[in-house]
Each structure stands twice: as structure tokens, then as C-alpha cells.
Design an enzyme around this catalytic site. Sequence first.
Site, mmCIF file in Angstrom:
data_model
loop_
_atom_site.group_PDB
_atom_site.id
_atom_site.type_symbol
_atom_site.label_atom_id
_atom_site.label_comp_id
_atom_site.label_asym_id
_atom_site.label_seq_id
_atom_site.Cartn_x
_atom_site.Cartn_y
_atom_site.Cartn_z
ATOM 1 C CB THR A 89 3.883 11.245 -2.732
ATOM 2 O OG1 THR A 89 3.788 10.276 -1.684
ATOM 3 C CG2 THR A 89 3.220 10.678 -3.979
ATOM 4 C CD GLU A 371 2.212 7.663 6.055
ATOM 5 O OE1 GLU A 371 1.561 8.708 6.092
ATOM 6 O OE2 GLU A 371 3.410 7.636 5.739
HETATM 7 C C1 LIG Z 1 8.698 -0.455 1.843
HETATM 8 C C2 LIG Z 1 8.804 0.008 0.418
HETATM 9 C C3 LIG Z 1 7.575 -0.388 -0.365
HETATM 10 C C4 LIG Z 1 10.014 -0.613 -0.255
HETATM 11 O O1 LIG Z 1 11.163 -0.188 0.465
HETATM 12 P P1 LIG Z 1 12.591 -0.265 -0.244
HETATM 13 O O2 LIG Z 1 13.602 0.310 0.661
HETATM 14 O O3 LIG Z 1 12.468 0.312 -1.605
HETATM 15 O O4 LIG Z 1 12.956 -1.790 -0.492
HETATM 16 P P2 LIG Z 1 12.762 -3.081 0.386
HETATM 17 O O5 LIG Z 1 13.783 -4.052 -0.096
HETATM 18 O O6 LIG Z 1 11.345 -3.505 0.370
HETATM 19 O O7 LIG Z 1 13.176 -2.676 1.904
HETATM 20 C C5 LIG Z 1 14.564 -2.656 2.246
HETATM 21 C C6 LIG Z 1 14.688 -3.035 3.694
HETATM 22 O O8 LIG Z 1 14.079 -2.001 4.474
HETATM 23 C C7 LIG Z 1 13.083 -2.556 5.303
HETATM 24 N N1 LIG Z 1 12.053 -1.535 5.444
HETATM 25 C C8 LIG Z 1 11.283 -1.039 4.461
HETATM 26 N N2 LIG Z 1 10.472 -0.079 4.947
HETATM 27 C C9 LIG Z 1 10.747 0.010 6.277
HETATM 28 C C10 LIG Z 1 10.230 0.803 7.340
HETATM 29 N N3 LIG Z 1 9.245 1.702 7.134
HETATM 30 N N4 LIG Z 1 10.736 0.640 8.582
HETATM 31 C C11 LIG Z 1 11.722 -0.271 8.792
HETATM 32 N N5 LIG Z 1 12.267 -1.072 7.832
HETATM 33 C C12 LIG Z 1 11.765 -0.920 6.602
HETATM 34 C C13 LIG Z 1 12.618 -3.795 4.586
HETATM 35 O O9 LIG Z 1 11.989 -4.704 5.471
HETATM 36 C C14 LIG Z 1 13.921 -4.311 4.064
HETATM 37 O O10 LIG Z 1 14.615 -4.881 5.144
HETATM 38 P P3 LIG Z 1 15.621 -6.104 4.883
HETATM 39 O O11 LIG Z 1 16.743 -5.485 4.068
HETATM 40 O O12 LIG Z 1 14.861 -7.126 4.110
HETATM 41 O O13 LIG Z 1 16.018 -6.560 6.247
HETATM 42 C C15 LIG Z 1 8.977 1.546 0.404
HETATM 43 O O14 LIG Z 1 9.240 1.950 -0.919
HETATM 44 C C16 LIG Z 1 7.739 2.256 0.922
HETATM 45 O O15 LIG Z 1 7.559 2.362 2.117
HETATM 46 N N6 LIG Z 1 6.869 2.732 -0.031
HETATM 47 C C17 LIG Z 1 5.626 3.373 0.389
HETATM 48 C C18 LIG Z 1 5.788 4.869 0.423
HETATM 49 C C19 LIG Z 1 4.881 5.491 1.440
HETATM 50 O O16 LIG Z 1 4.455 4.876 2.398
HETATM 51 N N7 LIG Z 1 4.580 6.786 1.231
HETATM 52 C C20 LIG Z 1 3.853 7.566 2.165
HETATM 53 C C21 LIG Z 1 4.101 9.034 1.876
HETATM 54 S S1 LIG Z 1 3.549 10.055 3.185
HETATM 55 C C22 LIG Z 1 1.831 9.950 3.109
HETATM 56 O O17 LIG Z 1 1.228 9.211 2.354
HETATM 57 C C23 LIG Z 1 1.175 10.798 4.072
HETATM 58 C C24 LIG Z 1 -0.167 10.762 4.176
HETATM 59 C C25 LIG Z 1 -0.793 11.669 5.164
HETATM 60 C C26 LIG Z 1 -2.015 11.054 5.774
HETATM 61 C C27 LIG Z 1 -2.257 11.678 7.100
HETATM 62 C C28 LIG Z 1 -3.678 11.422 7.569
HETATM 63 C C29 LIG Z 1 -3.756 11.278 9.051
HETATM 64 C C30 LIG Z 1 -3.768 9.829 9.411
HETATM 65 C C31 LIG Z 1 -3.576 9.537 10.820
HETATM 66 C C32 LIG Z 1 -4.464 10.355 11.789
HETATM 67 C C33 LIG Z 1 -4.607 9.666 13.112
HETATM 68 C C34 LIG Z 1 -5.187 10.490 14.220
HETATM 69 C C35 LIG Z 1 -5.742 9.564 15.276
HETATM 70 C C36 LIG Z 1 -7.257 9.614 15.292
HETATM 71 C C37 LIG Z 1 -7.866 9.191 16.593
HETATM 72 O O18 LIG Z 1 -7.202 9.173 17.655
HETATM 73 O O19 LIG Z 1 -9.041 8.892 16.557
HETATM 74 C C1 LIG Z 2 -5.565 11.552 0.720
HETATM 75 C C2 LIG Z 2 -4.090 11.382 0.454
HETATM 76 C C3 LIG Z 2 -3.167 12.072 1.233
HETATM 77 C C4 LIG Z 2 -1.794 11.943 0.971
HETATM 78 N N1 LIG Z 2 -0.907 12.691 1.706
HETATM 79 C C5 LIG Z 2 0.417 12.593 1.416
HETATM 80 C C6 LIG Z 2 1.371 13.384 2.146
HETATM 81 O O1 LIG Z 2 1.013 14.151 3.040
HETATM 82 N N2 LIG Z 2 2.691 13.284 1.815
HETATM 83 C C7 LIG Z 2 3.126 12.436 0.816
HETATM 84 O O2 LIG Z 2 4.334 12.380 0.567
HETATM 85 N N3 LIG Z 2 2.244 11.652 0.116
HETATM 86 C C8 LIG Z 2 0.914 11.726 0.403
HETATM 87 N N4 LIG Z 2 0.014 10.949 -0.302
HETATM 88 C C9 LIG Z 2 0.488 10.106 -1.402
HETATM 89 C C10 LIG Z 2 0.493 8.624 -1.022
HETATM 90 O O3 LIG Z 2 1.526 8.367 -0.117
HETATM 91 C C11 LIG Z 2 0.672 7.806 -2.304
HETATM 92 O O4 LIG Z 2 -0.484 7.986 -3.096
HETATM 93 C C12 LIG Z 2 0.858 6.322 -1.975
HETATM 94 O O5 LIG Z 2 2.134 6.122 -1.402
HETATM 95 C C13 LIG Z 2 0.702 5.429 -3.212
HETATM 96 O O6 LIG Z 2 1.628 5.812 -4.218
HETATM 97 P P1 LIG Z 2 1.072 6.188 -5.695
HETATM 98 O O7 LIG Z 2 -0.034 7.122 -5.534
HETATM 99 O O8 LIG Z 2 2.248 6.572 -6.510
HETATM 100 O O9 LIG Z 2 0.472 4.822 -6.254
HETATM 101 P P2 LIG Z 2 1.276 3.729 -7.125
HETATM 102 O O10 LIG Z 2 2.452 3.231 -6.357
HETATM 103 O O11 LIG Z 2 1.471 4.228 -8.482
HETATM 104 O O12 LIG Z 2 0.167 2.565 -7.093
HETATM 105 C C14 LIG Z 2 -0.693 2.313 -8.226
HETATM 106 C C15 LIG Z 2 -0.880 0.803 -8.293
HETATM 107 O O13 LIG Z 2 0.396 0.222 -8.576
HETATM 108 C C16 LIG Z 2 0.630 -0.853 -7.674
HETATM 109 N N5 LIG Z 2 2.049 -1.022 -7.371
HETATM 110 C C17 LIG Z 2 2.968 -0.055 -7.144
HETATM 111 N N6 LIG Z 2 4.165 -0.590 -6.818
HETATM 112 C C18 LIG Z 2 3.984 -1.941 -6.814
HETATM 113 C C19 LIG Z 2 4.825 -3.051 -6.527
HETATM 114 N N7 LIG Z 2 6.115 -2.917 -6.159
HETATM 115 N N8 LIG Z 2 4.289 -4.291 -6.608
HETATM 116 C C20 LIG Z 2 2.995 -4.462 -6.944
HETATM 117 N N9 LIG Z 2 2.132 -3.457 -7.231
HETATM 118 C C21 LIG Z 2 2.638 -2.224 -7.172
HETATM 119 C C22 LIG Z 2 -0.093 -0.435 -6.397
HETATM 120 O O14 LIG Z 2 -0.385 -1.569 -5.590
HETATM 121 C C23 LIG Z 2 -1.356 0.231 -6.949
HETATM 122 O O15 LIG Z 2 -2.351 -0.748 -7.160
HETATM 123 C C24 LIG Z 2 -1.361 11.075 -0.061
HETATM 124 C C25 LIG Z 2 -2.291 10.356 -0.821
HETATM 125 C C26 LIG Z 2 -3.655 10.495 -0.568
HETATM 126 C C27 LIG Z 2 -4.649 9.716 -1.394
#
Ligand SMILES: CC(C)(COP(=O)(O)OP(=O)(O)OC[C@H]1O[C@@H](n2cnc3c(N)ncnc32)[C@H](O)[C@@H]1OP(=O)(O)O)[C@@H](O)C(=O)NCCC(=O)NCCSC(=O)/C=C/CCCCCCCCCCCCC(=O)O
Ligand SMILES: Cc1cc2nc3c(=O)[nH]c(=O)nc-3n(C[C@H](O)[C@H](O)[C@H](O)COP(=O)(O)OP(=O)(O)OC[C@H]3O[C@@H](n4cnc5c(N)ncnc54)[C@H](O)[C@@H]3O)c2cc1C
Length: 616
Positions: A89, A371
Site C-alpha cells: 500500500t 487486506e
Molecule cells: C481484487 C482487486 C480489488 C482488483 O484486482 P485487479 O487485478 O485490479 O482487477 P480485477 O479485474 O478485479 O481482477 C482480475 C482477475 O484477477 C482475479 N483476482 C483478483 N484478486 C485475486 C486474488 N487475490 N486471488 C485470485 N484471483 C484474484 C479476479 O477475480 C479477476 O479474475 P477474472 O479475470 O475475472 O477471471 C485488487 O486490486 C485488490 O486485491 N485490492 C485490494 C488490495 C489489498 O488487499 N491490499 C492489502 C495490502 S496488505 C495489508 O493490508 C496487510 C495488512 C496486515 C494485517 C495483518 C493483521 C493480522 C491479521 C491476521 C492475524 C490472524 C492470526 C490468527 C489469530 C487466531 O488464531 O486467533
Molecule cells: C491497521 C492497518 C494495517 C495495515 N497493514 C498493511 C500492511 O502491512 N501492508 C500493506 O501493504 N498495507 C497495509 N494496510 C493498508 C490497507 O491494505 C489499505 O488501507 C486497504 O487496502 C484500503 O486501501 P486504502 O486505504 O487506499 O483505501 P481506499 O481504496 O482509498 O478506500 C477509500 C474508499 O474508497 C472506496 N473505493 C476504493 N476503490 C473502490 C472501487 N473500485 N469501487 C468502489 N469503491 C472504492 C473504498 O470502498 C473506501 O470506501 C493496513 C491498513 C490498516 C488500517
Amino acid sequence: MASMSVKHAIAAAKKLRSLQERFNPGGSDIYPALMGDEAITALIPSGNPLSVHILMFTRALREQGTDEQYEKFGRRADNNEIIGTFAQTELGHGTYLRGLEARADYDRGTEEFVLNTPKLSSYKWWPGGLGQTCNYCIFVAQLYIDNEAKGMAMFVVQIRDEETHMPLPGVHVGEIGKKMGLNGVNNGFLGLKDYRVPRLNMLMRHQQVLPDGRFVKSPVSQVSYFPMVFVRCMVARQNSNYLAQAATIATRYSVIRRQSPIEEGQPEPKILEHLTQQMKVIPEIVTAVVYRLAAANLQNMYNETAEAVYRKDFSRLPELHALACILKVATSYDSTYGIERLRQACGGHGYLTAGNLGNIFAMAAPACTYEGENSVLYLQVGKILMKNWSQVLAGRELMPSMAYISECSKMTSFPQWTGSWECLLKAIQYACVGSIRLAFQSYNARVQSAQSQTAAVNYSGLELTKAAELHGRSYVAGNFYQQIVNSPNKHQRSPQFQKVLENMLELHLIQIFFRHLGDILRFIRITEDEISALQRRLEEVLKELRPDAVAITDAFDFNDKILSSALGCYDGNVYERLFEAALKHPLNRKSVPDFFEAHLKPFMKENADNAKKSKL
Ligand SMILES: CC(C)(COP(=O)(O)OP(=O)(O)OC[C@H]1O[C@@H](n2cnc3c(N)ncnc32)[C@H](O)[C@@H]1OP(=O)(O)O)[C@@H](O)C(=O)NCCC(=O)NCCSC(=O)/C=C/CCCCCCCCCCCCC(=O)O
Ligand SMILES: Cc1cc2nc3c(=O)[nH]c(=O)nc-3n(C[C@H](O)[C@H](O)[C@H](O)COP(=O)(O)OP(=O)(O)OC[C@H]3O[C@@H](n4cnc5c(N)ncnc54)[C@H](O)[C@@H]3O)c2cc1C
């Protein structure tokens, strides 16, 4: 707070290692990480700065790197010799991955990648542990060869010196600031300027850049999204845990706290005797159970798919992706709203830090965002449902978790209403398929009128997210029904235990029915009497489950340290613990607070003098 969190997290990481050696020698790392995360949650309620290292950095090295790259980086990461994070991100982009601005330009002359975050908005922003803890990261960037974009790629990047922990030249790294919770995680920012890494620092299990600059595409580009799928599966389990913790606290408090006689002249009852209190607390207990079972199912599916992907069999990836999205959204939404409902069910004391419900909420709530932001993932599932509806229209078979969609699509009308569990489950599924059909009509009409698919998704967004939500309800309720009614080990359960499980199924199905009554009535005719009969059954099953509420939450087996709550302590001495916590407050160290002489006394005196003057 950050250094305390790291200290505790390291203590827990050492515990993980000993647990793994004892219970799971040489086995997969998932379970110690999960246990560790639960233990860490207790040790550091402000969040675990090693979570992303354990769950994403080490896993990405194993799943996205070649065997050689695992030997070079992954083994050291698994052994906690280096600590990393997952830096995807950016300040300007989180959801739209194809819009990420960080870039990696291949220099075939030196066989290196030149990494840059060209603008402020390109800075990595949010990665857990990036601020101070990590000395490495997986850096996700747009790959360029001869200035031609090739899509996203992952790079192992060292950001701090392993001895001094000083940021390396070309690295600008730090903490992004205070959050509403998880302040022990030191989420960070990262800017890179002409930062060079060797070609072999690009993770190349699925796609490669050869020394001469030729690019070998991944057979399935989405496999680069796999690290996110894993965490979405983990979030489903983690957030069902948070809900179970809050339900345990609120249940125990609800059988200690007495308030308001139900009959005039009678003693004040435990507040859990009030029907409205039962309706706040008991459904949340059941929801925690329902999601824990669904999350366990999903985890098994993840393990199977991960092994298949390792063998280059990507066939199950689409179904896992759809289920991971739907369950991550459903559990994070329902747990967040459920924990807040449980906090309110504890009255004023629920608002005290000593009750810990606010902190559990602050730990659960960000899962609606990280996520994959929840409504974005609902839209993702909505798109997948549109694709699957086209398959239904073409008479093709669907993936197992969507088989009910095919079955319902063949029904010309809903059968005679019986109110049975099967009837309730089918009603939710039938309403889902009706919503999919309506969404498809809107979406398809837009595509037929020459709108692009992306635009059609946007303008059909409300119907797509509704269909996705109902698909989640259908999957979760269907899974719970199978586990209670058709489980192969059902005969091993005592009749009493089976009855409790069936009461939980009754409550879950009726609760979901009432939550989506409007969606259901759009497609199914149900009389007022049939609905009133369900209302009576709801009240009856709450009464039936009331005597089991404490036993079910005790079975979650959270010790007092994990709950960390004066309201939810096992011995029930709530008032003594609340008072003990109050007396520890720094303001109670002195009888007269410092601000009296400095501020309050002059303020009151000035007002008294003004009052006298105005009388003269
Ligand atoms: C999916 C998107 C939104 C869009 O994808 P994009 O490629 O741009 O375009 P699409 O047309 O939508 O997709 C194209 C095709 O790809 C397929 N697709 C998409 N995603 C996937 C996927 N993940 N896997 C497989 N296939 C996928 C889609 O279906 C299309 O297929 P087709 O062509 O139609 O056939 C993408 O942009 C997206 O994913 N955006 C979101 C970004 C995101 O998720 N960011 C996260 C960053 S990392 C982060 O946030 C980390 C956070 C850390 C938190 C950690 C905290 C700990 C939590 C867990 C702890 C647990 C411990 C357990 C506790 C216990 O035991 O008690
Ligand atoms: C506690 C915490 C831990 C994190 N840890 C990590 C990490 O370890 N690694 C990492 O890489 N990231 C991490 N992140 C970032 C996280 O993955 C992003 O915040 C998340 O993917 C959302 O993206 P954004 O913040 O840019 O929100 P945005 O995408 O800007 O979302 C803002 C608003 O826009 C809307 N929006 C965006 N796109 C669309 C669309 N296509 N259609 C309709 N509405 C849309 C959303 O629904 C939302 O309401 C963390 C975030 C938090 C809060």
C-alpha cells in the site's frame, strides 16, 4: 509503547518456536503463528509488530520466491534472523493495485533493479512493523523493462543495516503516526530513491526477468495476490476470535450484573434474564461459533490450494479467492458491529478501559479495511457472481461453494413455506439467487449498452454488493447447517450437546432470516402468521439457550489474561476488580489534584469575585 510491544512480541515469538518444536515439529508454521497471535494479543493488546513478518513476509518468500531465493532469504526470515514486512500500500493507493506508483526499472547492464517511489503519493504507507521494527520488506512495485510496464512484481529489499539498524542510503523510513488502536504495531512509511537491488532479489517463482532483460510472464498473474488471500483467511479466524472474546466478557458480566425487577416486588434479576439483553448477547455467541467453523473450513481450503499452487495447479484459486473475500468481509463486519453491540450491553462499565471491550473493538475494526477494503471485496465477489451467472445461463457447472446457485436457478417458484431449517436456509439462498439475477440484468443491460465492464460494475455496485452479501450469508449458514445436521461425527455427540448445537442453528437461521426479511420478501411469499410464528420461535430459542450461554463461552477457553477484562473475569468479582483498577489510576495518587491550585481555585475565585462586584 512500541518498544514494549516489540519486547513482548519477541517473547511470544520465542514461545512460538518452543510450541512448534513441541507440538508441530517441522510442521507448517500456520498454527504456532495463530496461537502466537492469540497469545500475543493478550501480551500486547496494542497489536503485534511481528504479525506481518510472520503472516506475510515469511509466507511471500516461501510462496513467491524460488527455492534458491528461499534458501537465501526465507530461511533467515523463518528463523527470525531478519524481520520483514509486506510493503504494498502507498500513501496514494491501497485498493487499486494496478495504480501503484512505486517502480522497479531493470538495468540489464548491471543486472539490477533500480527502485523508486517517484512522488510523495508513491511512498509505501501502512505496512505493519515498517516504522521501526523491520530491517527488510517485500517491496511491491510496477515492473518496467526498457520503460515498458510489465505489471506488479515483488522485491526483497533490505531497508536497515542488520548491525546498527540505521536506514540504508536511499531509504527514507519512519512511523506514520498514532492510530485509533493497534498502536504497538509501528505501521510505517518508506520512500526509496534510486535504490539498487540485484536481479535475484525479485521474487521469481511465478514470473521471471532473465539476465538479458527478457520477461517471462506468470502463467496466472493473480498468483501474485496470493499473500493477501492467506491473510484474508486468517482475518476470518482472528475476527471470530475477537467476537468470541467480547461475547465471553458480556455474557459473564450479564450473569453477574443485577438490574431492574421483571416482576414488581421481585428482587433485581441478572440482566441476562431480560429478553432484550438475551437478544443482544446470545446471537453474538452463536455468530462467533458460526464464523469460527466457517474460518476453519476456509483454512483447510487454503492449505489444499496452497499445496496445489506450489505444484503449479491454479485451478482452485478462483474459488478460494471468492470465499476468502466473502468470509473476510462477513467476519470483519459482523464482529466489529457485534463487539460494539456487546459493549453497549454492558452499560456504563462497558465504556471503561478496564472492561477491555473498547480495545477489542479497536483490534477488530481495522480488519474491515486492511487486506482489501470490505466494500471493494464485496464488489469483487459481485463480479465473480456475474461471471458465474453467465455460466448458469450457459448450462455449465459452478464451483462447489456456488452449486446452490445452479439449484435455485432451476426453481420456478419457492416451495410451500414450512419454516423448517431447510426451508429457512433455502429462503436465504433463493433470495441470494434472485438478487444475483436482478444484478445481472442491470449489469448486462449496461454492458449491452456499450458501457465498459468496469463502469457497469460501478453503476450496478449497489445490487452487486447486495448479491455478494447474501452469497456470504448463504455460504456461512449452509456450512453451519451441514456441520450441525449432516456432520459425519454427529453420532459421537451427546444428545444434550447436539440439542445445544441445534438451538444455535435455529437461532442463527431465524436471526439471518429477520435481518434479510426485506430481501427475502422480494422473492418469496410469506404470510404474517408465518412470520409471527418465527418471532415466537426466536423468543423461545433465546430462552432455551439462556442456561447454556456461560458454558458455551467458557468453552471458548479464553483465560483471564487473554480477556484482560474486569467485567469478564472467570471468578466474577467484577465490582472488586473495577474498583481495584480505578484506584490504580494516576489521578488517585493524591487527594488534591495538582490542577486545583494551578487552575480550578483561581477560576472559582475569579467567578466569586465577579459575582460580588456585580452585586455592588
Ligand atoms: C481484487 C482487486 C480489488 C482488483 O484486482 P485487479 O487485478 O485490479 O482487477 P480485477 O479485474 O478485479 O481482477 C482480475 C482477475 O484477477 C482475479 N483476482 C483478483 N484478486 C485475486 C486474488 N487475490 N486471488 C485470485 N484471483 C484474484 C479476479 O477475480 C479477476 O479474475 P477474472 O479475470 O475475472 O477471471 C485488487 O486490486 C485488490 O486485491 N485490492 C485490494 C488490495 C489489498 O488487499 N491490499 C492489502 C495490502 S496488505 C495489508 O493490508 C496487510 C495488512 C496486515 C494485517 C495483518 C493483521 C493480522 C491479521 C491476521 C492475524 C490472524 C492470526 C490468527 C489469530 C487466531 O488464531 O486467533
Ligand atoms: C491497521 C492497518 C494495517 C495495515 N497493514 C498493511 C500492511 O502491512 N501492508 C500493506 O501493504 N498495507 C497495509 N494496510 C493498508 C490497507 O491494505 C489499505 O488501507 C486497504 O487496502 C484500503 O486501501 P486504502 O486505504 O487506499 O483505501 P481506499 O481504496 O482509498 O478506500 C477509500 C474508499 O474508497 C472506496 N473505493 C476504493 N476503490 C473502490 C472501487 N473500485 N469501487 C468502489 N469503491 C472504492 C473504498 O470502498 C473506501 O470506501 C493496513 C491498513 C490498516 C488500517
